[in-house]
Design a protein around this motif. Structure first.
Motif, PDB file in Angstrom:
ATOM      1  N   ILE A 172       1.226  17.439 -92.320  1.00 57.67           N
ATOM      2  CA  ILE A 172       1.954  16.815 -93.426  1.00 57.67           C
ATOM      3  C   ILE A 172       1.010  15.870 -94.157  1.00 57.67           C
ATOM      4  CG2 ILE A 172       4.192  16.959 -92.267  1.00 57.67           C
ATOM      5  CD1 ILE A 172       3.898  13.953 -91.611  1.00 57.67           C
ATOM      6  N   PRO A 173       1.328  15.494 -95.395  1.00 56.31           N
ATOM      7  CA  PRO A 173       0.494  14.516 -96.101  1.00 56.31           C
ATOM      8  C   PRO A 173       0.495  13.165 -95.390  1.00 56.31           C
ATOM      9  CG  PRO A 173       1.937  15.668 -97.640  1.00 56.31           C
ATOM     10  CD  PRO A 173       2.394  16.036 -96.263  1.00 56.31           C
ATOM     11  N   VAL A 174      -0.666  12.548 -95.325  1.00 60.07           N
ATOM     12  CA  VAL A 174      -0.818  11.214 -94.741  1.00 60.07           C
ATOM     13  C   VAL A 174      -1.447  10.317 -95.802  1.00 60.07           C
ATOM     14  CG1 VAL A 174      -1.954   9.829 -92.961  1.00 60.07           C
ATOM     15  CG2 VAL A 174      -1.067  12.098 -92.388  1.00 60.07           C
ATOM     16  N   VAL A 175      -0.769   9.213 -96.118  1.00 56.01           N
ATOM     17  CA  VAL A 175      -1.216   8.343 -97.207  1.00 56.01           C
ATOM     18  C   VAL A 175      -1.460   6.931 -96.681  1.00 56.01           C
ATOM     19  CG1 VAL A 175      -0.708   7.422 -99.488  1.00 56.01           C
ATOM     20  CG2 VAL A 175       0.175   9.680 -98.831  1.00 56.01           C
ATOM     21  N   PRO A 176      -2.711   6.439 -96.665  1.00 52.94           N
ATOM     22  CA  PRO A 176      -2.988   5.062 -96.251  1.00 52.94           C
ATOM     23  C   PRO A 176      -2.483   4.078 -97.311  1.00 52.94           C
ATOM     24  CG  PRO A 176      -4.980   6.441 -96.191  1.00 52.94           C
ATOM     25  CD  PRO A 176      -3.943   7.179 -96.968  1.00 52.94           C
ATOM     26  N   THR A 177      -1.789   3.023 -96.867  1.00 49.41           N
ATOM     27  CA  THR A 177      -1.270   2.026 -97.807  1.00 49.41           C
ATOM     28  C   THR A 177      -1.385   0.628 -97.231  1.00 49.41           C
ATOM     29  OG1 THR A 177       0.999   2.070 -96.966  1.00 49.41           O
ATOM     30  CG2 THR A 177       0.450   3.657 -98.692  1.00 49.41           C
ATOM     31  N   SER A 178      -1.350  -0.342 -98.126  1.00 48.53           N
ATOM     32  CA  SER A 178      -1.120  -1.747 -97.793  1.00 48.53           C
ATOM     33  C   SER A 178      -0.028  -2.196 -98.757  1.00 48.53           C
ATOM     34  CB  SER A 178      -2.394  -2.587 -97.975  1.00 48.53           C
ATOM     35  OG  SER A 178      -3.410  -2.158 -97.086  1.00 48.53           O
ATOM     36  N   ALA A 179       1.208  -1.939 -98.353  1.00 46.36           N
ATOM     37  CA  ALA A 179       2.335  -2.087 -99.282  1.00 46.36           C
ATOM     38  C   ALA A 179       2.477  -3.506 -99.799  1.00 46.36           C
ATOM     39  CB  ALA A 179       3.625  -1.645 -98.606  1.00 46.36           C
ATOM     40  N   ARG A 180       2.172  -4.499 -98.975  1.00 48.27           N
ATOM     41  CA  ARG A 180       2.352  -5.890 -99.418  1.00 48.27           C
ATOM     42  C   ARG A 180       1.429  -6.223-100.587  1.00 48.27           C
ATOM     43  NH1 ARG A 180       0.292  -9.157 -94.159  1.00 48.27           N
ATOM     44  NH2 ARG A 180       0.699  -7.185 -93.113  1.00 48.27           N
ATOM     45  N   TYR A 181       0.309  -5.485-100.698  1.00 50.14           N
ATOM     46  CA  TYR A 181      -0.629  -5.703-101.799  1.00 50.14           C
ATOM     47  C   TYR A 181      -0.552  -4.585-102.840  1.00 50.14           C
ATOM     48  CZ  TYR A 181      -2.531  -9.032 -98.443  1.00 50.14           C
ATOM     49  OH  TYR A 181      -2.674 -10.071 -97.544  1.00 50.14           O
TER      50      TYR A 181
END
Length: 280
Positions: A172-181
């Motif tokens: 499946i797609p894997v997306v790195p995030t830093s949602a707070r920023y």
């Protein structure tokens, strides 16, 4: 290169850049009368799931209860790439084995509500523990995206995650995030839209275990379930849980509540949703 070709190349480059995707996001709060796709937002507690929800919908508070439960239900909406999305923030859980109200609610919505995409928010600093829920979700649905959140914390702890290999291994797609920023949300939106619209075909990894006798029993029970409840989704998974002694599903089957359990996962009308306070 002609001026027309230059303009086309510039347009194509703009569409492919992250800023373009972020600009296409329109936060709708709860002001939605209809939608094209339903998104379930799942994850362990303390993974930043609510931060992702708020960033996509523009909400800073969300209140309301699931039918018959005192557990908070959060819904919101956003528009992206000309598609309108209803997003349901499920209770934070460590598994879908229905040992608590939170787990039961999350499991039933993914199982019976059949969201178009399930976004699983995982803590990049505790990936091994979080993958338990990821693998359980992938046993139910193939339409999923892994939001690998808190990458800023992982970097601070000098942890490296090979998201491309993880995507290959999980299917499946894997997306790195830093949602707070607000980092990585543009790529997350694109991944959600591509899975929802069928542009990305997921081929999730599923654990193959059990004897031929077990698989035969699952198939036999699944046929009986289909006969008793035509159109029942995920019958093989339900059959497996029955064989494993899932008390809630056994109770629903014995009391004839399985159909009601499915219907109970339908999203309420707009008038029944407790209004949420939109961010200023």
């Amino acid at each position: 290169m002609s001026q027309l070709s230059q303009d086309q190349a510039l347009s194509d480059a703009c569409r492919s850049c992250p800023a373009h995707h972020a600009a296409n996001l329109r936060k709708l709060g709860v002001d939605m009368q209809d939608w094209d796709y339903v998104i379930a937002l799942a994850g362990n507690p303390n993974t930043g799931k609510s931060t992702v929800f708020n960033a996509l919908t523009g909400l800073r508070q969300h209140t309301g209860n699931w039918p018959g439960k005192t557990v908070t239900r959060a819904e919101g909406g956003f528009e992206y790439a000309r598609h309108r999305y209803k997003i349901v923030d499920l209770p934070g859980t460590y598994s879908l084995l229905s040992t608590s109200y939170d787990e039961e609610i999350a499991r039933n919505f993914i199982l019976f509500g059949q969201p178009d995409v399930t976004v699983i928010v995982a803590d990049a600093t505790r990936l091994e523990r979080n993958l338990n829920l990821v693998l359980q979700v992938l046993e139910i649905t193939s339409r999923a995206v892994l939001c690998l959140n808190l990458m800023d914390e992982a970097k601070r702890h000098q942890l490296t995650v090979d998201d491309r290999r993880l995507a290959r291994d999980l299917g499946i797609p894997v997306v790195p995030t830093s949602a707070r920023y607000r980092q990585g949300l543009d790529s997350l939106l694109q991944a959600i839209d591509e899975v929802a619209a069928g542009k990305t075909a997921c081929k999730p990894h599923r654990i193959s275990s059990g004897s031929a006798r077990l698989h035969k029993a699952i198939a036999s029970l699944a046929r009986q379930l289909q006969g008793a409840y035509p159109g029942l989704p995920n019958v093989r998974w339900i059959a497996l849980r029955l064989l494993d002694g899932d008390e809630r599903i056994i109770e629903a089957l014995q009391k004839g509540e399985l159909k009601e359990l499915v219907l109970g996962q339908q999203l309420p009308s707009q008038s029944n949703v407790i209004r949420m306070e939109a961010a200023q």
